[in-house]
Motif scaffolding. Structure first.
Motif, mmCIF file in Angstrom:
data_model
loop_
_atom_site.group_PDB
_atom_site.id
_atom_site.type_symbol
_atom_site.label_atom_id
_atom_site.label_comp_id
_atom_site.label_asym_id
_atom_site.label_seq_id
_atom_site.Cartn_x
_atom_site.Cartn_y
_atom_site.Cartn_z
ATOM 1 N N VAL A 108 0.835 -1.213 0.000
ATOM 2 C CA VAL A 108 0.000 0.000 0.000
ATOM 3 C C VAL A 108 0.863 1.254 0.000
ATOM 4 C CG1 VAL A 108 -1.682 1.328 1.339
ATOM 5 C CG2 VAL A 108 -1.956 -1.143 1.083
ATOM 6 N N GLY A 109 1.912 1.249 0.817
ATOM 7 C CA GLY A 109 2.789 2.412 0.864
ATOM 8 C C GLY A 109 3.438 2.693 -0.469
ATOM 9 N N ASP A 110 3.950 1.675 -1.129
ATOM 10 C CA ASP A 110 4.613 1.874 -2.421
ATOM 11 C C ASP A 110 3.637 2.361 -3.488
ATOM 12 O OD1 ASP A 110 7.314 1.394 -2.029
ATOM 13 O OD2 ASP A 110 7.060 -0.771 -2.081
ATOM 14 N N ILE A 111 2.443 1.772 -3.517
ATOM 15 C CA ILE A 111 1.467 2.181 -4.522
ATOM 16 C C ILE A 111 1.071 3.643 -4.349
ATOM 17 C CG2 ILE A 111 -0.910 1.841 -5.308
ATOM 18 C CD1 ILE A 111 -0.536 -1.136 -4.786
ATOM 19 N N TYR A 114 3.746 6.138 -5.216
ATOM 20 C CA TYR A 114 3.820 6.263 -6.677
ATOM 21 C C TYR A 114 2.717 7.188 -7.198
ATOM 22 C CZ TYR A 114 3.761 4.900 -11.612
ATOM 23 O OH TYR A 114 3.784 4.912 -12.987
ATOM 24 N N LEU A 115 1.531 7.140 -6.567
ATOM 25 C CA LEU A 115 0.396 7.925 -7.050
ATOM 26 C C LEU A 115 0.378 9.357 -6.527
ATOM 27 C CD1 LEU A 115 -2.456 5.246 -6.778
ATOM 28 C CD2 LEU A 115 -1.275 6.037 -8.859
ATOM 29 N N VAL A 116 0.674 9.545 -5.223
ATOM 30 C CA VAL A 116 0.489 10.878 -4.608
ATOM 31 C C VAL A 116 1.789 11.481 -4.090
ATOM 32 C CG1 VAL A 116 -1.876 10.313 -3.983
ATOM 33 C CG2 VAL A 116 -0.047 9.939 -2.320
ATOM 34 N N GLY A 117 2.887 10.749 -4.121
ATOM 35 C CA GLY A 117 4.150 11.296 -3.649
ATOM 36 C C GLY A 117 4.286 11.183 -2.137
ATOM 37 N N THR A 118 5.218 11.952 -1.573
ATOM 38 C CA THR A 118 5.493 11.899 -0.133
ATOM 39 C C THR A 118 5.293 13.270 0.494
ATOM 40 O OG1 THR A 118 7.848 12.344 -0.492
ATOM 41 C CG2 THR A 118 7.163 10.029 -0.420
ATOM 42 N N GLY A 119 5.069 13.276 1.793
ATOM 43 C CA GLY A 119 4.834 14.507 2.538
ATOM 44 C C GLY A 119 4.018 14.194 3.776
ATOM 45 N N TRP A 120 3.737 15.238 4.562
ATOM 46 C CA TRP A 120 3.053 14.985 5.830
ATOM 47 C C TRP A 120 1.626 14.497 5.634
ATOM 48 C CZ3 TRP A 120 -1.352 17.690 6.979
ATOM 49 C CH2 TRP A 120 -1.584 18.859 6.253
ATOM 50 N N GLY A 124 -0.242 10.653 6.452
ATOM 51 C CA GLY A 124 -1.510 10.375 7.125
ATOM 52 C C GLY A 124 -2.457 9.582 6.258
ATOM 53 N N LEU A 125 -2.546 9.947 4.974
ATOM 54 C CA LEU A 125 -3.430 9.239 4.060
ATOM 55 C C LEU A 125 -3.009 7.785 3.890
ATOM 56 C CD1 LEU A 125 -5.723 9.241 1.960
ATOM 57 C CD2 LEU A 125 -4.025 9.982 0.253
ATOM 58 N N THR A 156 8.551 7.381 5.232
ATOM 59 C CA THR A 156 9.662 8.146 5.802
ATOM 60 C C THR A 156 11.002 7.757 5.195
ATOM 61 O OG1 THR A 156 9.772 6.541 7.614
ATOM 62 C CG2 THR A 156 8.487 8.545 7.982
ATOM 63 N N LEU A 157 11.067 6.563 4.605
ATOM 64 C CA LEU A 157 12.292 6.136 3.921
ATOM 65 C C LEU A 157 12.039 6.021 2.421
ATOM 66 C CD1 LEU A 157 13.538 3.346 6.362
ATOM 67 C CD2 LEU A 157 14.281 5.727 6.253
ATOM 68 N N SER A 158 11.342 7.013 1.893
ATOM 69 C CA SER A 158 10.998 7.006 0.463
ATOM 70 C C SER A 158 12.249 6.801 -0.376
ATOM 71 C CB SER A 158 10.357 8.339 0.089
ATOM 72 O OG SER A 158 9.997 8.344 -1.270
ATOM 73 N N PRO A 159 12.164 5.885 -1.349
ATOM 74 C CA PRO A 159 13.373 5.495 -2.070
ATOM 75 C C PRO A 159 13.911 6.580 -2.984
ATOM 76 C CG PRO A 159 11.455 4.536 -3.101
ATOM 77 C CD PRO A 159 10.972 5.209 -1.854
ATOM 78 N N ALA A 160 15.204 6.575 -3.078
ATOM 79 C CA ALA A 160 15.853 7.493 -4.023
ATOM 80 C C ALA A 160 15.882 6.885 -5.423
ATOM 81 C CB ALA A 160 17.277 7.804 -3.563
#
Length: 394
Positions: A108-111, A114-120, A124-125, A156-160
């Motif tokens: 779920v986190g990876d999907i 990929y769709l909405v990016g990362t951020g605060w 939560g979402l 929090t460890l979003s891949p580079a």
């Protein structure tokens, strides 16, 4: 008195200060020594888990990186260690739930990254949707919590490096699978040791409170008997740990080829003993409660009644010893029947109303112990009636 001696021998206040300082140092030394022993005991108990965790992490990395060439397979050892640690003393189902939770959180986190990016707000979402996905799949609270926690780690460890969504999901599955293989096949814990460690507090508690009741009857101390009753009633943690350990040991004996021989032997005997030991504890509670009333009402206490409760406590200790050494519990059966013979002598010597209940509970508890020792209920009842003897009083 010690303070006065210190003032005379050590020069008043200075001598008193010396004695007090020595006492403080002695207490600290005893506390440190005891604490060190406890730490060493816990270290020995956890050594097997430490080796399992190390092997699981190493193998998970080797399988994911060396064999399957999964890009950046960091979640393989993480999943292996988390799944292994959470499964200690628990059922295999909980391990599988944890693996599913980890894998679902990664997916779920990876999907969503990929769709909405990362951020605060994305964090939560993603946590919300991870829990919703676990609920939709019928996951338990353990799955929901692990899914959400893993999703947080993913964000929090979003891949580079791009395109790591499926590899991380695969790595999590590899790690969980390796943890199961390590605990079930490569380095399985000794199931008998697992049960002995958990059963010992429950059986020792039961024997200790029966012994305390013997002292209370002998001294006609109702308060002491009540204290024994209160302690025995608070045995849910001990009995709960006993039951969970039996389930874990049964699984270890079933899944691990090197432990298959234990399934019908010592582990099987322990598994069959959980329920009758629990009944023996509850019936002993009734025995102790009526002992309190017996003492308060001033009823007669024949010496044979005291002997019956004392031998009943011995039967519990012998059963514990024979379980620990994986011996057939023949002696425990004989000692339990001896307690019943003393109970019959007490009844024929003359007892009051509560005394008769105590005698009856000795019989019932002894029957529970016979069943815990592997005897069929009908056979146990037949031997109990024979050992008790006649109901004719003097």
């Amino acid at each position: 008195m010690a303070d006065a001696d210190a003032r005379r021998e050590g020069g008043g206040t200075r001598g008193l200060a010396y004695v007090r300082a020595s006492a403080v140092l002695a207490r600290l030394r005893d506390r440190w020594t005891g604490s060190l022993r406890d730490r060493l005991r816990r270290t020995r108990a956890g050594a097997g888990l430490a080796v399992q965790a190390g092997l699981a992490a190493a193998l998970a990395w080797w399988v994911a990186d060396g064999l399957l060439r999964v890009p950046q397979p960091v979640f393989a050892p993480i999943s292996a260690v988390i799944a292994l640690a959470a499964s200690v003393g628990q059922r295999l189902r909980r391990t599988i739930e944890l693996i599913v939770g980890v894998s679902l959180g990664v997916l779920v986190g990876d999907i969503l990254i990929y769709l909405v990016g990362t951020g605060w707000w994305q964090l939560g979402l993603i946590v919300v949707l991870s829990i919703v996905a676990a609920v939709l799949l019928g996951g338990s609270p353990a799955v929901m919590v692990q899914s959400a926690a893993t999703a947080v780690l993913i964000v929090t460890l979003s891949p580079a490096v791009e395109n790591l969504e499926f590899p991380r999901f695969l790595a999590a599955l590899i790690g969980g699978a390796v943890s199961v293989v390590v605990t079930a096949v490569l380095l399985p814990l000794n199931p008998l040791r697992i049960i002995n460690r958990a059963a010992s507090p429950a059986l020792k508690l039961l024997a200790a409170q029966l012994d305390a009741t013997v002292d209370a009857l002998r001294g006609r101390d109702a308060a002491a008997a009540q204290a024994a009753l209160d302690r025995l009633r608070a045995n849910k943690p001990e009995m709960g740990a006993f039951g969970e350990a039996v389930q874990a040991a049964q699984e270890a004996s079933t899944l691990s080829p090197v432990r298959w021989g234990n399934r019908q032997g010592p582990v099987g005997r322990y598994a069959r003993a959980v329920e009758p030991v629990d009944r023996a504890s509850r019936n002993s509670g009734t025995l102790i409660r009526r002992s309190v009333t017996l003492i308060e009402d001033g009823e007669p206490i024949p010496e044979a009644m005291i002997a019956a409760v004392s031998v009943l406590a011995k039967a519990v200790r012998v059963l514990h010893r024979e379980f620990t050494t994986a011996d057939e519990p023949d002696e425990a059966r004989e000692v339990a029947l001896r307690a019943v013979r003393h109970a019959g002598d007490a009844y024929r010597a003359g007892v009051g109303f509560s005394g008769a209940v105590v005698v009856a509970q000795v019989r019932t508890t002894a029957s529970d112990l016979l069943v815990a020792a592997g005897m069929e209920q009908e056979e146990a009842n037949r031997l109990i009636r024979r050992a008790f003897g006649s109901f004719r009083t003097r």
